[in-house]
Design a protein around this motif. Structure first.
Motif, PDB file in Angstrom:
ATOM      1  N   SER A  87     -34.279  44.766  -1.092  1.00  0.00           N
ATOM      2  CA  SER A  87     -32.841  44.755  -1.345  1.00  0.00           C
ATOM      3  C   SER A  87     -32.494  43.567  -2.239  1.00  0.00           C
ATOM      4  O   SER A  87     -33.273  42.618  -2.348  1.00  0.00           O
ATOM      5  N   PRO A  88     -31.342  43.590  -2.897  1.00  0.00           N
ATOM      6  CA  PRO A  88     -30.967  42.450  -3.747  1.00  0.00           C
ATOM      7  C   PRO A  88     -30.753  41.175  -2.927  1.00  0.00           C
ATOM      8  O   PRO A  88     -30.200  41.215  -1.831  1.00  0.00           O
ATOM      9  N   GLN A  89     -31.243  40.065  -3.476  1.00  0.00           N
ATOM     10  CA  GLN A  89     -30.887  38.764  -2.932  1.00  0.00           C
ATOM     11  C   GLN A  89     -29.530  38.375  -3.510  1.00  0.00           C
ATOM     12  O   GLN A  89     -29.069  38.956  -4.507  1.00  0.00           O
ATOM     13  N   VAL A  90     -28.865  37.411  -2.884  1.00  0.00           N
ATOM     14  CA  VAL A  90     -27.504  37.062  -3.288  1.00  0.00           C
ATOM     15  C   VAL A  90     -27.471  35.610  -3.752  1.00  0.00           C
ATOM     16  O   VAL A  90     -28.017  34.716  -3.075  1.00  0.00           O
ATOM     17  N   VAL A  91     -26.889  35.372  -4.908  1.00  0.00           N
ATOM     18  CA  VAL A  91     -26.746  34.023  -5.432  1.00  0.00           C
ATOM     19  C   VAL A  91     -26.004  33.149  -4.421  1.00  0.00           C
ATOM     20  O   VAL A  91     -24.974  33.540  -3.877  1.00  0.00           O
ATOM     21  N   GLY A  92     -26.545  31.978  -4.161  1.00  0.00           N
ATOM     22  CA  GLY A  92     -25.907  31.023  -3.256  1.00  0.00           C
ATOM     23  C   GLY A  92     -26.170  31.253  -1.791  1.00  0.00           C
ATOM     24  O   GLY A  92     -25.766  30.429  -0.958  1.00  0.00           O
ATOM     25  N   SER A 165     -29.802  30.482  -7.771  1.00  0.00           N
ATOM     26  CA  SER A 165     -28.564  29.937  -8.335  1.00  0.00           C
ATOM     27  C   SER A 165     -28.006  30.794  -9.462  1.00  0.00           C
ATOM     28  O   SER A 165     -26.936  30.503  -9.990  1.00  0.00           O
ATOM     29  N   ARG A 166     -28.735  31.835  -9.851  1.00  0.00           N
ATOM     30  CA  ARG A 166     -28.252  32.719 -10.906  1.00  0.00           C
ATOM     31  C   ARG A 166     -28.751  34.136 -10.659  1.00  0.00           C
ATOM     32  O   ARG A 166     -29.794  34.335 -10.025  1.00  0.00           O
ATOM     33  N   PRO A 167     -28.047  35.119 -11.155  1.00  0.00           N
ATOM     34  CA  PRO A 167     -28.474  36.507 -10.980  1.00  0.00           C
ATOM     35  C   PRO A 167     -29.625  36.855 -11.921  1.00  0.00           C
ATOM     36  O   PRO A 167     -29.911  36.129 -12.883  1.00  0.00           O
ATOM     37  N   GLU A 212     -24.842  38.563  -7.958  1.00  0.00           N
ATOM     38  CA  GLU A 212     -23.785  37.588  -7.682  1.00  0.00           C
ATOM     39  C   GLU A 212     -22.601  38.329  -7.084  1.00  0.00           C
ATOM     40  O   GLU A 212     -22.119  39.309  -7.670  1.00  0.00           O
ATOM     41  N   VAL A 213     -22.154  37.896  -5.946  1.00  0.00           N
ATOM     42  CA  VAL A 213     -21.044  38.553  -5.258  1.00  0.00           C
ATOM     43  C   VAL A 213     -19.780  37.759  -5.508  1.00  0.00           C
ATOM     44  O   VAL A 213     -19.712  36.551  -5.204  1.00  0.00           O
ATOM     45  N   GLN A 214     -18.768  38.407  -6.105  1.00  0.00           N
ATOM     46  CA  GLN A 214     -17.500  37.740  -6.366  1.00  0.00           C
ATOM     47  C   GLN A 214     -16.565  37.961  -5.197  1.00  0.00           C
ATOM     48  O   GLN A 214     -16.433  39.092  -4.687  1.00  0.00           O
ATOM     49  N   SER A 215     -15.998  36.882  -4.723  1.00  0.00           N
ATOM     50  CA  SER A 215     -15.020  37.023  -3.624  1.00  0.00           C
ATOM     51  C   SER A 215     -13.659  37.367  -4.201  1.00  0.00           C
ATOM     52  O   SER A 215     -13.282  36.922  -5.286  1.00  0.00           O
TER      53      SER A 215
END
Length: 223
Positions: A87-92, A165-167, A212-215
């Motif tokens: 599955s995708p890892q998430v930045v941060g 730290s980056r996609p 990268e997930v944007q809130s």
């Protein structure tokens, strides 16, 4: 009775023994006993074959050890991550890294010739993770800690982890190429001897997507 007339002799075939002659004492002539003549030459008494006590080994154990090491079949490290490596890892967000126990156990091999047997043993010792995102490789002293039901979702691994730290969207195939290298220490023993060899390695390569997930903040309009 008989008496030895030579010391212990060693024959060409490795047998040892002594020559004896009949001795009837001083009351009877040598070679006769009453009316029965005692004839014939000296008698040979065989002690059997005498094998050297420090017989050299048929082959150098270190040579067999090299052959045993070449027979070792090291498993590629079974890569595990949390979030899952599939599955995708998430930045941060901390990613937990570990190697499955199935590929983290000693491996043995042996070589035997008549009179000598040598065994080689490889033991996994550490893992290097090159995450493919341009950061320094992560060196882990062991297999890493599996993420479990009781683990905190936002906590970092206690011994083997990484935070992207980056996609990976700009990478070939949209994923980072992660190279996982397991290091194995190698020792051997046999025929009363033993030693070690330089470490061996086994590696796995996996493609890992990082997003990268944007809130999103929504105003309630004062309601």
């Amino acid at each position: 009775m008989s008496k030895p007339v030579t010391g212990v002799l060693t024959l060409g075939d490795g047998h040892q023994g002594q020559w004896y002659e009949l001795d009837c004492g001083g009351t009877l002539p040598q070679g006769g006993f009453g009316s029965t003549p005692l004839t014939g030459g000296p008698l040979w008494t065989d002690f059997g074959e005498q094998k050297p006590t420090d017989q050299p080994l048929p082959v150098d154990p270190a040579v067999l050890a090299q052959q045993a090491v070449e027979k070792l079949e090291l498993p590629a490290p079974a890569v595990r991550m949390s979030p899952s490596e599939k599955s995708p890892q998430v930045v941060g967000v901390p990613s937990w890294l570990w190697v499955d126990a199935a590929s983290w156990a000693p491996v043995h091999s042996s070589v035997e010739v008549p009179g000598v047997e040598v065994q080689a043993t490889a033991k996994p010792s550490s893992v290097t993770w090159d995450l493919g995102d341009g950061t320094d490789p992560v060196d882990c002293a062991g297999p890493g800690t599996p993420y479990g039901p009781g683990s905190e979702p936002d906590a970092a691994s206690p011994d083997c982890g990484h935070t992207f730290s980056r996609p990976s969207a700009g990478e070939p195939g949209g994923a980072f190429q992660v190279v996982v290298t397991a290091h194995w220490s190698v020792a051997w023993s046999g025929a009363g001897r033993g030693g070690s060899f330089p470490d061996l390695t086994a590696r796995s390569v996996v493609q890992v997507r990082v997003v990268e997930v944007q809130s999103l903040v929504v105003a309630d309009g004062g309601r």
